[in-house]
Every structure is written in structure tokens, then in C-alpha cells.
Design a protein around this motif. Structure first.
Motif, short mmCIF file in Angstrom:
data_model
loop_
_atom_site.label_atom_id
_atom_site.label_comp_id
_atom_site.label_asym_id
_atom_site.label_seq_id
_atom_site.Cartn_x
_atom_site.Cartn_y
_atom_site.Cartn_z
N ARG A 191 0.82 -1.20 0.00
CA ARG A 191 0.00 0.00 0.00
C ARG A 191 0.86 1.26 0.00
NH1 ARG A 191 -2.60 2.95 4.19
NH2 ARG A 191 -1.78 1.49 5.75
N ALA A 192 0.48 2.19 -0.84
CA ALA A 192 1.18 3.47 -0.90
C ALA A 192 0.22 4.57 -0.47
CB ALA A 192 1.70 3.73 -2.30
N GLU A 193 0.74 5.54 0.24
CA GLU A 193 -0.09 6.62 0.75
C GLU A 193 0.53 7.97 0.40
OE1 GLU A 193 -2.98 6.81 2.12
OE2 GLU A 193 -3.40 4.69 2.47
N GLY A 194 -0.33 8.93 0.14
CA GLY A 194 0.09 10.30 -0.05
C GLY A 194 -0.54 11.16 1.03
N GLY A 195 0.11 12.22 1.41
CA GLY A 195 -0.42 13.06 2.47
C GLY A 195 -1.38 14.11 1.95
N SER A 196 -2.07 14.75 2.86
CA SER A 196 -2.99 15.83 2.50
C SER A 196 -2.19 17.07 2.08
CB SER A 196 -3.87 16.18 3.70
OG SER A 196 -3.09 16.71 4.76
N ARG A 197 -2.90 18.03 1.51
CA ARG A 197 -2.25 19.27 1.10
C ARG A 197 -1.68 20.01 2.31
NH1 ARG A 197 -2.11 22.73 -3.16
NH2 ARG A 197 -1.96 24.96 -2.70
N ALA A 198 -2.43 19.99 3.42
CA ALA A 198 -1.96 20.67 4.63
C ALA A 198 -0.68 20.02 5.15
CB ALA A 198 -3.04 20.63 5.71
N PHE A 199 -0.62 18.69 5.14
CA PHE A 199 0.57 17.98 5.59
C PHE A 199 1.76 18.28 4.67
CE2 PHE A 199 2.93 13.76 5.59
CZ PHE A 199 3.58 14.00 6.79
N ALA A 200 1.50 18.31 3.36
CA ALA A 200 2.57 18.62 2.41
C ALA A 200 3.11 20.03 2.63
CB ALA A 200 2.04 18.47 0.98
N LEU A 201 2.20 20.99 2.84
CA LEU A 201 2.63 22.37 3.07
C LEU A 201 3.42 22.48 4.37
CD1 LEU A 201 -0.51 24.39 1.95
CD2 LEU A 201 1.72 24.30 0.82
N LEU A 202 3.00 21.72 5.38
CA LEU A 202 3.73 21.73 6.65
C LEU A 202 5.17 21.26 6.45
CD1 LEU A 202 2.64 20.88 10.17
CD2 LEU A 202 4.50 19.51 9.24
N LEU A 203 5.36 20.20 5.65
CA LEU A 203 6.71 19.72 5.38
C LEU A 203 7.52 20.75 4.61
CD1 LEU A 203 6.11 15.95 4.44
CD2 LEU A 203 6.95 16.90 6.60
N VAL A 204 6.90 21.40 3.64
CA VAL A 204 7.61 22.42 2.85
C VAL A 204 8.01 23.59 3.74
CG1 VAL A 204 7.38 24.10 0.99
CG2 VAL A 204 6.53 21.78 0.67
N ILE A 205 7.10 24.04 4.59
CA ILE A 205 7.36 25.21 5.43
C ILE A 205 8.42 24.90 6.49
CG2 ILE A 205 6.36 26.76 7.16
CD1 ILE A 205 3.73 26.57 5.55
N THR A 206 8.28 23.77 7.18
CA THR A 206 9.28 23.43 8.21
C THR A 206 10.63 23.12 7.58
OG1 THR A 206 8.49 21.12 8.18
CG2 THR A 206 7.60 22.59 9.88
N GLY A 207 10.61 22.47 6.41
CA GLY A 207 11.87 22.22 5.71
C GLY A 207 12.54 23.51 5.29
N ALA A 208 11.74 24.47 4.80
CA ALA A 208 12.29 25.76 4.38
C ALA A 208 12.84 26.54 5.58
CB ALA A 208 11.22 26.57 3.67
N ALA A 209 12.14 26.48 6.71
CA ALA A 209 12.62 27.16 7.92
C ALA A 209 13.96 26.57 8.39
CB ALA A 209 11.58 27.06 9.03
N GLY A 210 14.02 25.24 8.40
CA GLY A 210 15.27 24.59 8.79
C GLY A 210 16.39 24.89 7.81
N LEU A 211 16.05 24.89 6.51
CA LEU A 211 17.07 25.18 5.48
C LEU A 211 17.58 26.60 5.60
CD1 LEU A 211 18.51 24.03 2.98
CD2 LEU A 211 16.65 24.97 1.59
#
Length: 218
Positions: A23-43
């Protein structure tokens, strides 16, 4: 006379993995944005610290002194943290590891925005990476508070970003059954994931407050 037939299984179909593995799963748009935002903050934090670290080294070679802009007082002193032994625990500046790790987080978030779906092993590997990150941040927090005796604001930003992404990735894996958990825990993370990063960051905030209580009151 009956004839015995020997079945050749060597060319037969490979055994299929369990459905949970396939089984493969994709996250919601909110979850994806959270990863982008936290990743960008850390970067961003890793990038600024790396640049300042290079400037400190260049100033030393030139016989000068460079003071990072976030060195505000004896406690909030980014320069003291950057020049400590703990700032290069793996033999190179720690933020260089962050440049790679946070870039990966942004990549995963962007892929989810593009409706990508990943299998269980991928999510568990990603979770293990965020676990390493949050444990490393916990170690750095202890070192900053009780060994270096100084704080770096950019480091604090990276800690917050890592803590948030760890708890939300863990929540995703628990809610989707990729990590074994009882029903009540799945229900908790389904409704109250935000409680864990808030509690985690709040504990660190209290440690910082009490560590330099006299300084904050002066």
C-alpha cells in the motif's frame, strides 16, 4: 501406471508481499505544506549558520574577529555556539548536514503537493530520519544550555522546525497503520497531533527560561 508430475516453481510468480507493504499513501495538502514550510525554515537556519561559520573562519585567517548578527548578549550568542566543539560533532559544521536533510524534507513535501504516493518502507525511513533529527536537536539543546551556556537563535528555529515535522510525520504513520499503535493512540493523533509539538517546544522553552532566570529578570 500413474505418472508423477514435478512442478517447476523456479519460474513461477514471486510471492507477493503483504497488502500493508504494497500500500502506498500520499499526504494531505496541509501535511505537504507543513513539510515544505518546516523544511524551508530549517534550510534557512542551516544556510545562515553556514554562511556565518565561514565568515568566522575567514576572519580568523585574517587575524580579525567576526560577530554574527544574532549575537545579542551573553546568553543569545550565536558566535559562542558556532565556535564550540559541539558545532562540528561529525567533523564538519553541523548546519551542512541540515542543508541536505532539510532539502530532502522540502522535496518530499513538494512531491506530496504533486499527489505523489509512497509505500510503507519510504514513510518509515522518512520517520527514522526525522527521529534522528529530533534526537540530535535534543542533544544540541542540552549542550547549548548546560555546556556551551549560550543560545543561537537560528539553531532554535531549526529545533522548532525539526520537532514539528517529526511529530506530524509520526502522526501520519500511526494514523495510516504504518507504525503499530492501539486504537486510542490513532484516535488521539487523528484529532490532537498539534498537542505533542506544542508540549515538546513548551518544555524546551521552560528549560531555557529557568536556565537563565536571573538574566531574564535583570
Amino acid at each position: 501406471m500413474s505418472k508423477t508430475t514435478v512442478q517447476d516453481v523456479s519460474t513461477g510468480p514471486e510471492p507477493r508481499p503483504p497488502a500493508e507493504e504494497r500500500r502506498a499513501e500520499g499526504g494531505s495538502r496541509a501535511f505537504a505544506l507543513l513539510l515544505v514550510i518546516t523544511g524551508a525554515a530549517g534550510l534557512l537556519a542551516a544556510w545562515v549558520i553556514t554562511i556565518d561559520k565561514f565568515k568566522i573562519l575567514e576572519a580568523k585567517v585574517a587575524g580579525e574577529t567576526f560577530t554574527p548578527g544574532c549575537s545579542l548578549n551573553p546568553v543569545v550568542s550565536c558566535g559562542s555556539v558556532m565556535e564550540s566543539d559541539q558545532a562540528s560533532v561529525f567533523g564538519f559544521p553541523n548546519p551542512m548536514l541540515g542543508l541536505v536533510a532539510y532539502g530532502i524534507v522540502i522535496g518530499v513535501g513538494m512531491a506530496l503537493l504533486a499527489r505523489a504516493r509512497f509505500p510503507r518502507w519510504y514513510w518509515l525511513t522518512f520517520n527514522a530520519g526525522t527521529l534522528f533529527g529530533v534526537v540530535f536537536c535534543a542533544w544540541l539543546t542540552f549542550q547549548s544550555l548546560y555546556r556551551i551556556n549560550a543560545l543561537c537563535l537560528w539553531c532554535c528555529l531549526a529545533w522548532v522546525a525539526t520537532i514539528v515535522m517529526f511529530w506530524y510525520v509520526t502522526s501520519f504513520n500511526i494514523r495510516n497503520g504504518f507504525l503499530p499503535a492501539p486504537g486510542w493512540l490513532r484516535g488521539f493523533f487523528g484529532e490532537f497531533t498539534w498537542v505533542m509539538p506544542v508540549l515538546h517546544i513548551g518544555i524546551i522553552g521552560m528549560l531555557i527560561l529557568t536556565r537563565w532566570w536571573d538574566f531574564w529578570l535583570s
